[in-house]
Design a protein around this motif. Structure first.
Motif, PDB file in Angstrom:
ATOM      1  N   LYS A  56      34.780  40.181  28.466  1.00  0.00           N
ATOM      2  CA  LYS A  56      35.251  39.029  27.668  1.00  0.00           C
ATOM      3  C   LYS A  56      36.066  39.458  26.459  1.00  0.00           C
ATOM      4  O   LYS A  56      37.111  38.888  26.168  1.00  0.00           O
ATOM      5  CB  LYS A  56      34.061  38.176  27.231  1.00  0.00           C
ATOM      6  N   TRP A  57      35.598  40.485  25.725  1.00  0.00           N
ATOM      7  CA  TRP A  57      36.331  40.835  24.497  1.00  0.00           C
ATOM      8  C   TRP A  57      37.725  41.386  24.821  1.00  0.00           C
ATOM      9  O   TRP A  57      38.640  41.327  23.997  1.00  0.00           O
ATOM     10  CB  TRP A  57      35.528  41.768  23.590  1.00  0.00           C
ATOM     11  N   ARG A  58      37.870  41.925  26.026  1.00  0.00           N
ATOM     12  CA  ARG A  58      39.180  42.481  26.415  1.00  0.00           C
ATOM     13  C   ARG A  58      40.248  41.398  26.512  1.00  0.00           C
ATOM     14  O   ARG A  58      41.437  41.691  26.548  1.00  0.00           O
ATOM     15  CB  ARG A  58      39.057  43.225  27.746  1.00  0.00           C
ATOM     16  N   THR A  68      33.311  51.589  20.421  1.00  0.00           N
ATOM     17  CA  THR A  68      33.177  50.154  20.142  1.00  0.00           C
ATOM     18  C   THR A  68      34.451  49.442  20.605  1.00  0.00           C
ATOM     19  O   THR A  68      35.457  50.111  20.912  1.00  0.00           O
ATOM     20  CB  THR A  68      33.024  49.949  18.623  1.00  0.00           C
ATOM     21  N   PRO A  69      34.469  48.109  20.613  1.00  0.00           N
ATOM     22  CA  PRO A  69      35.710  47.407  20.978  1.00  0.00           C
ATOM     23  C   PRO A  69      36.883  47.762  20.050  1.00  0.00           C
ATOM     24  O   PRO A  69      36.694  48.147  18.886  1.00  0.00           O
ATOM     25  CB  PRO A  69      35.309  45.931  20.863  1.00  0.00           C
ATOM     26  N   ASN A  70      38.093  47.597  20.576  1.00  0.00           N
ATOM     27  CA  ASN A  70      39.312  48.182  19.992  1.00  0.00           C
ATOM     28  C   ASN A  70      39.569  47.860  18.511  1.00  0.00           C
ATOM     29  O   ASN A  70      39.972  48.746  17.751  1.00  0.00           O
ATOM     30  CB  ASN A  70      40.533  47.733  20.803  1.00  0.00           C
ATOM     31  N   ALA A  71      39.370  46.602  18.119  1.00  0.00           N
ATOM     32  CA  ALA A  71      39.766  46.208  16.763  1.00  0.00           C
ATOM     33  C   ALA A  71      38.961  46.932  15.689  1.00  0.00           C
ATOM     34  O   ALA A  71      39.357  46.958  14.529  1.00  0.00           O
ATOM     35  CB  ALA A  71      39.618  44.695  16.590  1.00  0.00           C
ATOM     36  N   THR A  72      37.835  47.541  16.071  1.00  0.00           N
ATOM     37  CA  THR A  72      36.984  48.201  15.069  1.00  0.00           C
ATOM     38  C   THR A  72      37.327  49.690  14.898  1.00  0.00           C
ATOM     39  O   THR A  72      36.846  50.326  13.965  1.00  0.00           O
ATOM     40  CB  THR A  72      35.497  48.102  15.476  1.00  0.00           C
ATOM     41  N   HIS A  73      38.144  50.243  15.798  1.00  0.00           N
ATOM     42  CA  HIS A  73      38.357  51.706  15.784  1.00  0.00           C
ATOM     43  C   HIS A  73      38.931  52.200  14.451  1.00  0.00           C
ATOM     44  O   HIS A  73      38.499  53.211  13.919  1.00  0.00           O
ATOM     45  CB  HIS A  73      39.297  52.130  16.923  1.00  0.00           C
ATOM     46  N   GLU A 101      18.833  45.329  15.959  1.00  0.00           N
ATOM     47  CA  GLU A 101      17.497  45.517  16.560  1.00  0.00           C
ATOM     48  C   GLU A 101      17.611  46.196  17.925  1.00  0.00           C
ATOM     49  O   GLU A 101      16.893  47.139  18.246  1.00  0.00           O
ATOM     50  CB  GLU A 101      16.792  44.153  16.714  1.00  0.00           C
ATOM     51  N   ARG A 102      18.551  45.688  18.723  1.00  0.00           N
ATOM     52  CA  ARG A 102      18.744  46.237  20.062  1.00  0.00           C
ATOM     53  C   ARG A 102      19.205  47.692  19.963  1.00  0.00           C
ATOM     54  O   ARG A 102      18.772  48.563  20.709  1.00  0.00           O
ATOM     55  CB  ARG A 102      19.775  45.389  20.810  1.00  0.00           C
ATOM     56  N   GLY A 103      20.080  47.951  18.975  1.00  0.00           N
ATOM     57  CA  GLY A 103      20.593  49.312  18.788  1.00  0.00           C
ATOM     58  C   GLY A 103      19.486  50.277  18.408  1.00  0.00           C
ATOM     59  O   GLY A 103      19.419  51.406  18.893  1.00  0.00           O
ATOM     60  N   ALA A 143      24.578  54.328  15.536  1.00  0.00           N
ATOM     61  CA  ALA A 143      24.589  52.895  15.217  1.00  0.00           C
ATOM     62  C   ALA A 143      25.158  52.289  16.492  1.00  0.00           C
ATOM     63  O   ALA A 143      26.348  52.092  16.623  1.00  0.00           O
ATOM     64  CB  ALA A 143      25.481  52.613  14.014  1.00  0.00           C
ATOM     65  N   PHE A 144      24.264  52.093  17.454  1.00  0.00           N
ATOM     66  CA  PHE A 144      24.685  51.913  18.838  1.00  0.00           C
ATOM     67  C   PHE A 144      25.179  50.519  19.188  1.00  0.00           C
ATOM     68  O   PHE A 144      25.826  50.346  20.205  1.00  0.00           O
ATOM     69  CB  PHE A 144      23.516  52.247  19.783  1.00  0.00           C
ATOM     70  N   ASP A 145      24.810  49.540  18.350  1.00  0.00           N
ATOM     71  CA  ASP A 145      24.979  48.180  18.858  1.00  0.00           C
ATOM     72  C   ASP A 145      25.375  47.227  17.738  1.00  0.00           C
ATOM     73  O   ASP A 145      24.960  47.406  16.590  1.00  0.00           O
ATOM     74  CB  ASP A 145      23.634  47.734  19.468  1.00  0.00           C
ATOM     75  N   SER A 177      26.415  48.960  27.620  1.00  0.00           N
ATOM     76  CA  SER A 177      27.863  49.111  27.407  1.00  0.00           C
ATOM     77  C   SER A 177      28.440  49.899  28.578  1.00  0.00           C
ATOM     78  O   SER A 177      27.739  50.647  29.249  1.00  0.00           O
ATOM     79  CB  SER A 177      28.130  49.859  26.103  1.00  0.00           C
ATOM     80  N   SER A 178      29.750  49.740  28.789  1.00  0.00           N
ATOM     81  CA  SER A 178      30.279  50.404  29.987  1.00  0.00           C
ATOM     82  C   SER A 178      30.519  51.894  29.749  1.00  0.00           C
ATOM     83  O   SER A 178      30.532  52.668  30.690  1.00  0.00           O
ATOM     84  CB  SER A 178      31.550  49.702  30.481  1.00  0.00           C
ATOM     85  N   ILE A 179      30.641  52.318  28.480  1.00  0.00           N
ATOM     86  CA  ILE A 179      31.138  53.673  28.270  1.00  0.00           C
ATOM     87  C   ILE A 179      30.159  54.594  27.531  1.00  0.00           C
ATOM     88  O   ILE A 179      30.383  55.804  27.445  1.00  0.00           O
ATOM     89  CB  ILE A 179      32.512  53.564  27.523  1.00  0.00           C
ATOM     90  N   VAL A 207      28.808  55.657  17.336  1.00  0.00           N
ATOM     91  CA  VAL A 207      28.882  54.254  16.920  1.00  0.00           C
ATOM     92  C   VAL A 207      29.286  53.466  18.155  1.00  0.00           C
ATOM     93  O   VAL A 207      30.324  53.747  18.781  1.00  0.00           O
ATOM     94  CB  VAL A 207      29.917  54.038  15.793  1.00  0.00           C
ATOM     95  N   GLY A 208      28.479  52.470  18.524  1.00  0.00           N
ATOM     96  CA  GLY A 208      28.725  51.708  19.755  1.00  0.00           C
ATOM     97  C   GLY A 208      28.116  52.430  20.944  1.00  0.00           C
ATOM     98  O   GLY A 208      27.250  53.292  20.793  1.00  0.00           O
ATOM     99  N   GLY A 209      28.585  52.044  22.135  1.00  0.00           N
ATOM    100  CA  GLY A 209      28.050  52.680  23.348  1.00  0.00           C
ATOM    101  C   GLY A 209      26.588  52.349  23.578  1.00  0.00           C
ATOM    102  O   GLY A 209      25.845  53.142  24.146  1.00  0.00           O
ATOM    103  N   GLY A 210      26.159  51.166  23.137  1.00  0.00           N
ATOM    104  CA  GLY A 210      24.749  50.789  23.227  1.00  0.00           C
ATOM    105  C   GLY A 210      24.311  50.404  24.634  1.00  0.00           C
ATOM    106  O   GLY A 210      25.078  50.539  25.600  1.00  0.00           O
TER     107      GLY A 210
END
Ligand code: NAD
Length: 382
Positions: free
Chosen positions: A181-183, A84-89, A43-45, A37-39, A15-17, A9-12
């Motif tokens: 930015k999200w950081r 994914t960004p932190n708040a979603t973990h 669509e991009r994912g 579920a990469f993104d 992404s940096s990671i 999940v994430g890492g699309g």
């Protein structure tokens, strides 16, 4: 044995990671990327997943859809990485555990110790492995350092000096891409920037090298050097006292202008000191209280067998972060499937308790800094 069927999940795309997760997990054949579920942009994912060679039907629009559909399949995933960004973990990790998936979660595990306690309870109830990606801990010379401490080569640990101080955000306008930015958005990172983004890496390295030490008290001062970032800190100093009497100082910063990365650690014992830097991960300095200092090098036969066991190419060649992460993914795989899955011995790895402890540490740092650096008691939530 078949590889562990695994999703992300994430890492699309961009992404940096994401790339290092895919590369490290699949390198030794323990995990097979099966879906994603990469993104945040479905669509991009989907496009990205298909580019990676996945079936269209397994490139999902969301983690909710992915966990549900995969749980109905006989060949559904067994494990998932959350990048994914932190708040979603927290919500993604909880949803994965509720579907009986093993989890490799990016740091921080979640935003509050209450969330961490819930995840701990759930992981225990479901008997699932949760690894937390404190990736630097997978370097061979960290294993060597751990064995040296364990064997008493340093004597009693007295002082620790740790830093993760880069200069990547030295000016306000440096937050130029989405990944940065999200950081700086408290709604996505919670109440802390550099303590959570950087500080928990050296925190875990101390734990990895000297697991017998327990923090007793913390004092923290933090600053928003670039004023517009307040209330988030972009610089912080933390003092720690351990139960054996050892003291530690840690500097974390995103405004250390000119520093490219800046993660390093020095551990001072009664007989000798060791020092390691993530920018030169293949060497470990060993400085005895009397006698000549030595530089220990990766891949050399005098290293402890457990450090040599993770050697991927003979000494003299360089290994790096990708190998360190692969070592951790191998340990996660053995924890998930059991010893028979690998010729390698099972080993320690950053687990859900380490992830939870780091979340409590951030809270205690904030509690102290909000009271002008007053010493606060640290109690593990585990
Ligand atoms: P990023 O912004 O570069 O990438 C985040 C990715 O997640 C993007 O592809 C985005 O589209 C996707 N995404 C966001 N919300 C999503 C959702 N709800 N469902 C599916 N995909 C979603 O972020 P990053 O720098 O790669 O950081 C991701 C995580 O990794 C963070 O928690 C960060 O702390 C951690 N991280 C860890 C290390 C480490 O050394 N372990 C290094 C860097 C980042």
């Amino acid at each position: 044995m078949e590889p562990i069927r695994w999703g992300i999940v994430g890492g699309g795309e961009g992404s940096s990671i994401g790339y290092i997760h895919r590369s490290a997990a699949t390198r030794d054949g323990y995990f097979r990327l099966t879906c994603g579920a990469f993104d945040i942009n479905p669509e991009r994912g989907k496009r990205f997943g298909m580019q990676l060679g996945l079936e269209e039907s397994r490139c999902y629009a969301s983690y909710v859809e992915m966990f549900r559909n995969e749980s109905f399949r006989r060949d559904g995933i067994e494990a998932v990485t959350i990048a994914t960004p932190n708040a979603t973990h927290y919500e993604i990790c909880r949803a994965a555990l509720e579907r009986n998936l093993h989890v490799i979660c990016e740091k921080p595990l979640c935003l509050t110790s209450r969330e961490a306690e819930e995840l701990l309870k759930l992981a225990k109830e479901r008997n699932r492995v949760v690894g937390v990606m404190f990736g630097y801990a997978g370097h061979q010379m960290i294993e060597q350092a751990r064995r040296m401490v364990e064997a008493g080569e340093l004597g009693e640990i007295r002082i620790i000096k740790a830093e993760f101080a880069h200069g990547g955000l030295s000016a306000a306008e440096d937050a130029r891409n989405e990944s940065l930015k999200w950081r700086l958005n408290p709604q996505v990172v919670g109440p802390s920037f550099v303590l959570a983004d950087l500080g928990i890496h050296p925190l875990y390295l101390i734990r990895a090298i000297a697991p017998g030490l327990n923090i007793k008290r913390i004092s923290c001062r933090r600053q928003s050097v670039v004023k517009s970032r307040a209330p988030l800190e972009d610089n912080a100093f933390v003092l720690m006292e351990y139960d054996n009497g050892a003291v530690a100082s840690m500097w974390v910063s995103a405004v250390n202008a000119g520093s490219q990365h800046g993660l390093r650690i020095r551990i001072v014992g009664s007989k000798a000191s060791i020092e390691w830097s993530a920018e030169t991960p293949n060497i470990l300095s060993f400085e005895p209280a009397s006698g000549s200092p030595r530089v220990l090098r990766r891949g050399m036969p005098e290293l402890y067998p457990s450090a040599m066991a993770e050697d991927r190419i003979s000494g003299g060649h360089s290994e790096g972060l990708f190998e360190a992460w692969s070592n951790l993914y191998r340990r996660f795989a053995i924890a998930i499937r059991g010893k028979a899955f690998s010729l390698h011995e099972p080993s320690w790895y950053p687990d859900i308790e380490d992830g939870a402890n780091a979340v409590t540490w951030i809270e205690k740092c904030l509690e102290s800094s909000n009271q002008d650096g007053r010493w606060v008691k640290y109690e593990s939530c585990v």
